[in-house]
Enzyme design. Structure first.
Site, short mmCIF file in Angstrom:
data_model
loop_
_atom_site.label_atom_id
_atom_site.label_comp_id
_atom_site.label_asym_id
_atom_site.label_seq_id
_atom_site.Cartn_x
_atom_site.Cartn_y
_atom_site.Cartn_z
N HIS A 1 -49.09 -7.83 7.67
CA HIS A 1 -50.43 -7.39 7.27
C HIS A 1 -51.15 -6.57 8.33
O HIS A 1 -52.33 -6.25 8.15
CB HIS A 1 -51.34 -8.59 6.95
CG HIS A 1 -50.90 -9.40 5.78
ND1 HIS A 1 -51.35 -9.17 4.50
CD2 HIS A 1 -50.05 -10.45 5.69
CE1 HIS A 1 -50.80 -10.05 3.67
NE2 HIS A 1 -50.01 -10.83 4.37
N LYS B 1 -66.88 -6.31 4.65
CA LYS B 1 -65.57 -6.66 5.20
C LYS B 1 -65.80 -7.27 6.58
O LYS B 1 -66.92 -7.23 7.09
CB LYS B 1 -64.67 -5.43 5.33
CG LYS B 1 -65.36 -4.24 6.03
CD LYS B 1 -64.48 -2.99 6.06
CE LYS B 1 -64.53 -2.18 4.80
NZ LYS B 1 -63.31 -2.25 4.00
N ARG B 2 -64.76 -7.84 7.19
CA ARG B 2 -64.91 -8.32 8.56
C ARG B 2 -65.40 -7.18 9.45
O ARG B 2 -65.09 -6.01 9.21
CB ARG B 2 -63.56 -8.86 9.09
CG ARG B 2 -63.15 -10.18 8.47
CD ARG B 2 -64.14 -11.27 8.81
NE ARG B 2 -64.04 -11.63 10.21
CZ ARG B 2 -63.57 -12.80 10.65
NH1 ARG B 2 -63.18 -13.73 9.81
NH2 ARG B 2 -63.51 -13.04 11.94
N LYS C 1 -62.53 -0.88 11.65
CA LYS C 1 -63.15 -0.71 10.32
C LYS C 1 -64.40 0.18 10.39
O LYS C 1 -64.91 0.63 9.38
CB LYS C 1 -63.49 -2.06 9.71
CG LYS C 1 -62.25 -2.91 9.42
CD LYS C 1 -62.63 -4.27 8.86
CE LYS C 1 -61.47 -5.24 8.67
NZ LYS C 1 -60.64 -4.96 7.49
N THR D 1 -58.38 -4.64 0.26
CA THR D 1 -58.41 -5.08 -1.14
C THR D 1 -59.83 -4.96 -1.69
O THR D 1 -60.01 -4.78 -2.89
CB THR D 1 -57.90 -6.54 -1.27
OG1 THR D 1 -58.52 -7.33 -0.25
CG2 THR D 1 -56.41 -6.62 -1.13
N LYS E 1 -61.41 -3.68 -5.38
CA LYS E 1 -62.43 -4.38 -6.18
C LYS E 1 -63.60 -3.45 -6.48
O LYS E 1 -64.12 -3.42 -7.60
CB LYS E 1 -62.94 -5.60 -5.41
CG LYS E 1 -61.88 -6.69 -5.22
CD LYS E 1 -62.29 -7.71 -4.16
CE LYS E 1 -61.07 -8.51 -3.74
NZ LYS E 1 -61.29 -9.31 -2.52
C1 F58 Z 1 -55.63 -7.98 6.20
N1 F58 Z 1 -55.36 -8.76 7.37
C2 F58 Z 1 -55.52 -6.49 6.48
N2 F58 Z 1 -55.81 -10.50 8.77
O1 F58 Z 1 -56.36 -6.14 7.55
C3 F58 Z 1 -55.94 -5.75 5.21
O2 F58 Z 1 -55.79 -4.38 5.38
C4 F58 Z 1 -55.10 -6.23 4.05
O3 F58 Z 1 -55.58 -5.70 2.85
C5 F58 Z 1 -55.12 -7.75 3.95
O4 F58 Z 1 -54.74 -8.33 5.18
C6 F58 Z 1 -54.20 -8.26 2.87
O5 F58 Z 1 -52.93 -7.70 3.02
C7 F58 Z 1 -56.09 -9.86 7.62
O6 F58 Z 1 -56.95 -10.25 6.85
C8 F58 Z 1 -56.45 -11.58 9.23
O7 F58 Z 1 -57.37 -12.14 8.66
C9 F58 Z 1 -55.98 -12.07 10.55
C10 F58 Z 1 -55.31 -13.40 10.40
C11 F58 Z 1 -54.75 -13.82 11.74
C12 F58 Z 1 -55.78 -13.82 12.83
C13 F58 Z 1 -56.58 -12.55 12.88
C14 F58 Z 1 -57.11 -12.14 11.52
#
Ligand code: F58
Length: 790
Positions: free
Chosen positions: A348, A527-528, A533, A635, A639
């Protein structure tokens, strides 16, 4: 007409499950009684599905994820079982408002962001499709923190989603496994035996997840930590009450919080323990279920597909080998082959700092047997691939991405661009050795939650126009295209969006005392908070726009509301500064009499799934402005497009595919491509050059630096301005000018109602491909070799 049985079921639960009569029941009682009424029906579907899976002996999919960003479940159940109208009627009969009752349910926020929300969408789609599946995760007592703002700064408080009664889970005290850590490894006649130094117990909690029309239901099984001997009676008898309760407290820490801060060694250790805790419990459970039905473990890959959601459960490879070799007597090579046949891995992120690597010391101390197995995997793989130069162990750490890749028969990225970049960057060597292993599965979102349920107005219009088959066949939305040429229909579409905006603006007023004019363009970035971003690109443009409006207040400006939502990691100070800057800019700009009615900023606190469900249907414009090459997919972008908000965005992640599908004319493109980003970084002083070439950008930076938004404290945003004027790794300055241009294009189109509505409606009509049903079908066909039982 109220179906008596559902009404009766609710009243029966009110009486017999909660001991209340309607006259004395409080809001929470009604929410719980309604939930249990729904749950009863889900359970019926659940039993049928389980029975059918056993009878057919079908292959099962196991999704291993450290995160499930679930949100509320009551509406999900009501919508999927088509009980919304009946629920509304029953509640109204007793004087309760449907939305108020639904809003009483706390959000289950067992995830950080996109990765966790994707897992939740996948669980729903797996059930809708009727693919036999289990999700495995951790039942964190505290999910993602609750965010509030004090003087514009993010404050974190623990979120206690279990603080109120929760209707959806079944505790399974009979499903418990002992999970060990540390200790030592014995070798006798070439046989290894691990003797853990510490053990905790994992207990299962099951939540049934129901699909569309209740045709199928799967299980989300979350593990909770417990002590094996919860109470030290001897210590108690000696009067040491703290020590007496210590074993329980210690064991519980393992499932206490989502993502402990991993900047301290203890934090990192706990995180690694959580990962092993989840994975080892899941594998024990998977093997137990397999052995109940089949006897030959060599058949495991035929019956079991295990998907690793990022590298967090990557220890599954070595753990499965350990069980097969140490406990079941397989030889190493065969065990490795069986494990590879079952496992697949989703990546991811390409951000180097997010690729998991564990210090060897810590890893070897906690998992002494596994580190040896990893070396053997590495050596076996290298032996078969003599040209291999990299290793799973480098810089005194264990590389979980390399391990996951080698142990998986398929590895996937989450958008076309991201998958291509995986091949040329992090996994270039492994891709060269295994050119068929990497496949793409572009992310998707469940249309039940992200359209049908969160946007009933639009869903109603769609169903009225093309029938209801779109709900589980989202590409049927393309049938809307002919309607878009009908002026009356388009007005209806516009009215739905306006209602949603009015609703949000009333809600913002009532909840936060914020003012939002529904006639303004709702420009949404949710988003985060992260540098890649680029929320700071957005706020810089806002500040520049404000300046321009002040200089020319009588021009024909398009009124805008800049809406933000998102949390920053507690230890990520730069991201927290971005939040504070947005809030500081809001207090200055929102109070400027000169630009009243033209420009406002609102940062809604505590962005979560439920807030997303309110904001997305009301959005006009979707901000997807990451530095190209950095956002794996996104994602939220899907949406928003689905709900009729055109994108202003870069060619990053799934934006690329969104633009291809909705059409270049219905997407506000700006910025450098991933390749141009790479090239630009090599230009000496790129930020300074960009600033010198754009007075608006320079002006905005000057205002921040001079303390316009931090009166009396010119230093407050030094971190941000110095970064932007200096290294500017994420190329905010270099993309600013083109972003400004694209925003002005947005202004022009938005002033032409018809043109805008058309563009928005085409976004809805052409977003059908972004359903997570399509994504799951892709995994089933290309990765899992699994079939639907519907
Ligand atoms: C997200 N990753 C990607 N990681 O940033 C986003 O582009 C993608 O759409 C989504 O995954 C689903 O594939 C993500 O959310 C985290 O939350 C990490 C988890 C591990 C620790 C740091 C944050």
């Amino acid at each position: 007409m109220t179906t008596p049985s559902f009404r009766e079921s609710i009243l029966r639960h009110l009486t017999y499950s909660f001991g209340k009569d309607p006259d004395h029941a409080i809001l929470e009682d009604w929410r719980m009684a309604l939930s249990l009424g729904v749950r009863d029906r889900i359970v019926d579907a659940w039993f049928k599905s389980t029975k059918r899976t056993y009878e057919t002996g079908a292959k099962r999919v196991y999704y291993l994820s450290m995160e499930y960003l679930i949100g509320r479940l009551l509406e999900d159940g009501l919508v999927n079982l088509e009980l919304v109208d009946e629920a509304r009627e029953v509640l109204a009969e007793f004087g309760y408002d449907y939305d108020t009752v639904l809003a009483d349910e706390p959000d289950a926020a067992l995830g950080n962001g996109g990765l966790g929300r994707l897992a939740a969408c996948f669980m729903e789609s797996l059930s809708t499709i009727g693919c036999p599946a289990h999700g495995y995760g951790i039942r964190y007592e505290h999910g993602l923190f609750r965010q509030s703002f004090v003087d514009g700064r993010q404050i974190e408080q623990p979120e206690l989603w279990l603080g109120q009664r929760h209707a959806w889970e079944f505790e399974r005290p009979e499903v418990r496994y002992r999970i060990g850590f540390g200790g030592h490894v014995d070798v006798r006649d070439g046989h290894y035996r691990w003797h853990p130094g510490e053990e905790v117990e994992a207990e299962a909690f099951d939540t049934p997840t129901v699909g569309w029309k209740g045709r199928w239901a799967n299980t989300l099984r979350l593990w909770s930590g417990r002590a094996i001997h919860p109470f030290d009676l001897e210590a108690f008898n000696h009067g040491d009450f703290t020590r007496a309760a210590a074993p329980e407290a210690l064991a519980r820490t393992i499932s206490r919080v989502l993502y402990p801060d991993d900047t301290t060694e203890q934090g990192r250790e706990l995180r690694l323990k959580q990962e092993y805790f989840l994975t080892a419990s899941a594998l024990r459970d998977i093997l137990r279920r397999f052995s109940n039905q089949f006897d030959d473990l060599r058949k495991l890959p035929e019956k079991v597909a295990i998907q690793l959601n990022d590298t967090h459960p990557a220890i599954a490879g070595p753990e499965l080998i350990r069980i097969l070799v140490d406990e079941k007597g397989f030889d190493f090579d065969e065990a490795m082959e069986i494990a590879q046949g079952c496992l697949s891995y989703t990546n991811h992120t390409l951000l180097p700092e997010a690729l998991e690597a564990w210090g060897e010391q810590l890893f070897g101390r906690l998992l002494p047997r596994h580190i040896g197995i990893i070396d053997r995997i590495d050596a076996t793989h290298a032996g078969r691939n003599p040209s291999r130069t990299q290793s799973m162990r480098a810089d005194q750490s264990v590389k979980m991405g390399q391990l996951s890749f080698v142990m998986a028969h398929k590895v996937n990225g989450v958008s076309a661009l991201h998958t291509d970049l995986m091949k040329t960057t992090v996994f270039s060597e492994l891709h060269g050795l295994h050119p068929d292993r990497i496949v793409n599965q572009t992310n998707g979102v469940t249309p039940r939650r992200w359209l049908l349920s969160c946007n009933p107005g639009l869903a109603g219009l769609i169903t009225e126009s093309i029938g209801e088959d779109w709900v589980d066949d989202l590409e049927q939305l393309s049938k809307l295209e002919p309607f878009i040429d009908d002026a009356g229909w388009l007005e209806h579409f516009d009215a739905v969006k306006r209602d949603n905006k009015v609703w949000l603006s009333n809600w913002m007023r009532d909840t936060y005392g914020m003012h939002a004019d529904p006639d303004a363009l709702f420009d949404v970035q949710i988003k985060r908070i992260h540098e890649y971003k680029r929320q700071h690109l957005n706020i810089l443009e806002t500040i520049a726009l404000w300046q321009e409006m002040r200089e020319n207040p009588n021009a024909d400006w398009t009124p805008r509301l800049k809406l933000f939502g998102g949390k920053a990691a507690p230890g990520y100070f730069f991201a927290k500064d971005i939040i504070r800057l947005i809030n500081d800019a809001a207090s200055v700009i929102n109070n400027d009499p000169l630009t009243q009615g033209m420009l406002r900023i609102a940062f809604l606190p505590n962005y979560n799934v439920s807030l997303a469900e309110r904001m997305i249907p009301a959005a006009d414009l979707s901000e997807q402005v990451s530095t190209a090459g950095k956002e794996a997919s996104g994602t939220g972008n899907m949406k928003l497009a689905l709900n009729g908000a055109p994108t202003i965005g870069t060619l990053d992640g799934a934006n690329v595919e969104i633009r291809e599908r909705v059409g270049a004319d219905n997407f506000f493109l700006f910025g450098m491509t991933a390749q141009e980003v790479e090239d630009r970084r090599r230009v000496e002083g790129h930020a300074g050059l960009a600033i010198a070439a754009d007075d608006r950008l320079k002006g905005a930076l000057d205002l921040i630096r001079d303390g316009r938004f931090s009166p009396g404290e010119t230093d407050r945003y030094r971190g941000i301005t110095e970064n932007l004027e200096g290294p500017d790794y994420f190329l905010v300055c270099s993309d600013f000018t083109d972003y400004w241009r694209a925003q002005r294009e947005v202004d022009v189109v938005f002033r032409d109602d018809k043109a805008w509505d058309r563009m928005a409606a085409l976004n809805t009509a052409r977003s059908g491909w972004f359903s997570s049903d399509r994504t799951i079908r892709g995994y089933m066909a290309d990765i899992w070799n699994a079939e639907s039982l519907l």
